[in-house]
Design a protein around this motif. Structure first.
Motif, PDB file in Angstrom:
ATOM      1  N   LEU A 116       0.961  -1.287   0.079  1.00  0.00           N
ATOM      2  CA  LEU A 116      -0.203   0.044   0.049  1.00  0.00           C
ATOM      3  C   LEU A 116       0.893   1.146   0.105  1.00  0.00           C
ATOM      4  O   LEU A 116       0.337   2.390  -0.375  1.00  0.00           O
ATOM      5  CB  LEU A 116      -0.969   0.024   1.251  1.00  0.00           C
ATOM      6  N   GLN A 117       2.103   1.156   0.370  1.00  0.00           N
ATOM      7  CA  GLN A 117       2.891   2.397   0.371  1.00  0.00           C
ATOM      8  C   GLN A 117       3.126   2.959  -1.055  1.00  0.00           C
ATOM      9  O   GLN A 117       3.326   2.233  -2.060  1.00  0.00           O
ATOM     10  CB  GLN A 117       4.268   1.859   0.882  1.00  0.00           C
ATOM     11  N   GLY A 118       2.618   4.118  -1.211  1.00  0.00           N
ATOM     12  CA  GLY A 118       2.761   4.835  -2.450  1.00  0.00           C
ATOM     13  C   GLY A 118       1.455   4.574  -3.593  1.00  0.00           C
ATOM     14  O   GLY A 118       1.792   5.008  -4.669  1.00  0.00           O
ATOM     15  N   ALA A 119       0.726   3.745  -3.069  1.00  0.00           N
ATOM     16  CA  ALA A 119      -0.341   3.319  -3.917  1.00  0.00           C
ATOM     17  C   ALA A 119      -1.174   4.607  -4.252  1.00  0.00           C
ATOM     18  O   ALA A 119      -1.465   5.357  -3.726  1.00  0.00           O
ATOM     19  CB  ALA A 119      -1.216   2.196  -3.261  1.00  0.00           C
ATOM     20  N   ARG A 125      -6.385   2.454  -3.075  1.00  0.00           N
ATOM     21  CA  ARG A 125      -6.368   0.775  -2.740  1.00  0.00           C
ATOM     22  C   ARG A 125      -6.504   0.735  -1.124  1.00  0.00           C
ATOM     23  O   ARG A 125      -5.740   1.395  -0.473  1.00  0.00           O
ATOM     24  CB  ARG A 125      -5.034   0.656  -3.332  1.00  0.00           C
ATOM     25  N   ARG A 126      -6.950  -0.402  -0.745  1.00  0.00           N
ATOM     26  CA  ARG A 126      -7.032  -0.546   0.817  1.00  0.00           C
ATOM     27  C   ARG A 126      -6.691  -2.118   0.851  1.00  0.00           C
ATOM     28  O   ARG A 126      -6.669  -3.011  -0.098  1.00  0.00           O
ATOM     29  CB  ARG A 126      -8.543  -0.395   1.186  1.00  0.00           C
ATOM     30  N   ALA A 127      -6.402  -2.736   2.229  1.00  0.00           N
ATOM     31  CA  ALA A 127      -6.310  -4.059   2.356  1.00  0.00           C
ATOM     32  C   ALA A 127      -6.863  -4.169   3.588  1.00  0.00           C
ATOM     33  O   ALA A 127      -7.284  -3.508   4.699  1.00  0.00           O
ATOM     34  CB  ALA A 127      -4.998  -4.412   2.745  1.00  0.00           C
TER      35      ALA A 127
END
Length: 275
Positions: A116-119, A125-127
Motif C-alpha cells: 500500500l505504500q505509495g499506492a 487501494r486498501r487491504a
C-alpha cells in the motif's frame, strides 16, 4: 445457524486440469456434485478460508464477499488463503478482518503494508486488517465464540482447526489436518460443549494414508469416535466429510454409499445446511 460449502476440493480441485484418472474424467463428463473447487465455506456470519476460487464462488456460487467482514484462515497454503487477491479498491468505509495463524499473520501484515505504500488510485487501494489467532484462546467475533486449535498440518507455517459457538450451537471445522494433535484432544476433552456439526477432512483413499497431514475415511471415523467417547458428540451430532482430492478415488455417488457405513454425510459445492 446456516452453513454453506462453497468449495469442497483441495489444491488441485476436481477435475485436476492435467489429470486423466477415472475420477477426474467422470467429473468432466458428468459435472454437478463431482466438480469440486478449492476450499471455502461460511458458518453463519463468518467465513472459513479464502481460496483462489473465491471469484468463481462469487460469479457462479452466489457468494457476496461484501457480506462477510470476518474471515477465519486455517493456514497459509494458496488453496485456503489467496493473499494475492487481498489488495483492491473498495468503495466502502467498512473494514475486513482476516484471522491468521501467528506464523503467517506477522509477515502478511508487513507484506500488505508494503503493497500500500505509495499506492495511488481513485478510490484508493486498501487491504484488510490482519489479526493474530492464538491457539486455545477464544475470540469474540460478532457474538460468535471462536476458538482456534492446533492442527496436524504444515507445521512450519502454522495450521488451525476452529471451534465456533453461538446461541448454544457448536461447530467443529476440522479440515486440512490429520488425526488430532494430543494437545487439541486434551483441550476438547476438558470442555463442556456438545458439538452439533462436525466437518472432517477426507482427502485420501481408504487405507492409503500417504500423508499424516490429511485423513482418509477410516481416520475421519476414528476422529468421530474419539469425539463421541470424550462426550463432545453423540447421536444428535451431524458429521460431514469434505476437502476431497482425486486421490480419494471415489465419485460423489460412490463416496455417499461408502459414507453410510460410518454415518457421515458428504459435502458438495453449494451445499447448505441449517443446524
Amino acid at each position: 445457524m446456516k452453513i454453506k460449502y462453497y468449495g469442497t476440493g483441495t489444491s488441485g480441485a476436481i477435475p485436476e486440469m492435467f489429470c486423466s484418472c477415472r475420477v477426474c474424467e467422470y467429473a468432466r463428463s458428468h459435472g454437478g456434485k463431482d466438480i469440486r473447487s478449492r476450499s471455502q465455506a461460511t458458518v453463519g456470519d463468518l467465513m472459513i478460508d479464502f481460496s483462489h476460487d473465491a471469484f468463481m464462488h462469487t460469479v457462479y456460487g452466489g457468494l457476496d464477499m461484501r457480506n462477510y467482514k470476518h474471515v477465519l484462515i486455517t493456514h497459509g497454503h494458496f488453496d485456503h488463503y489467496a493473499r494475492e487477491q487481498l489488495t483492491g479498491r473498495y468503495v466502502t468505509d467498512e473494514n475486513w478482518t482476516f484471522y491468521l495463524p501467528p506464523q503467517t499473520a506477522a509477515p502478511e501484515r508487513e507484506r500488505l503494508q508494503k503493497n500500500l505504500q505509495g499506492a495511488k488510485g481513485n478510490p484508493p487501494r486498501r487491504a484488510p486488517e490482519i489479526a493474530d489467532t492464538v491457539p486455545f484462546m477464544p475470540m469474540d467475533i460478532m457474538g460468535y465464540r471462536v476458538t482456534p486449535l492446533p492442527a496436524r498440518h504444515a507445521p512450519s507455517i502454522g495450521s488451525l482447526i476452529y471451534l465456533i459457538e453461538k446461541d448454544g450451537t457448536a461447530v467443529l471445522w476440522d479440515h486440512d489436518s490429520g488425526l488430532m494433535l494430543p494437545e487439541t484432544i486434551e483441550y476438547l476433552r476438558g470442555l463442556d460443549v456438545h458439538l452439533d456439526f462436525v466437518s472432517l477432512d477426507c482427502n485420501l483413499a481408504r487405507g492409503q494414508n500417504i500423508s499424516p497431514y490429511h485423513m482418509d475415511i477410516l481416520q475421519a471415523n476414528e476422529t468421530a469416535q474419539l469425539l463421541r467417547q470424550m462426550g463432545r458428540a453423540d447421536e444428535r451430532t451431524r458429521f460431514f466429510i469434505s476437502h476431497f482430492s482425486h486421490l480419494l478415488d471415489r465419485t460423489h455417488a460412490e463416496l455417499c454409499e461408502e459414507a453410510k457405513e460410518f454415518g457421515f454425510e458428504v459435502a458438495y459445492d453449494g451445499m447448505e445446511i441449517d443446524i
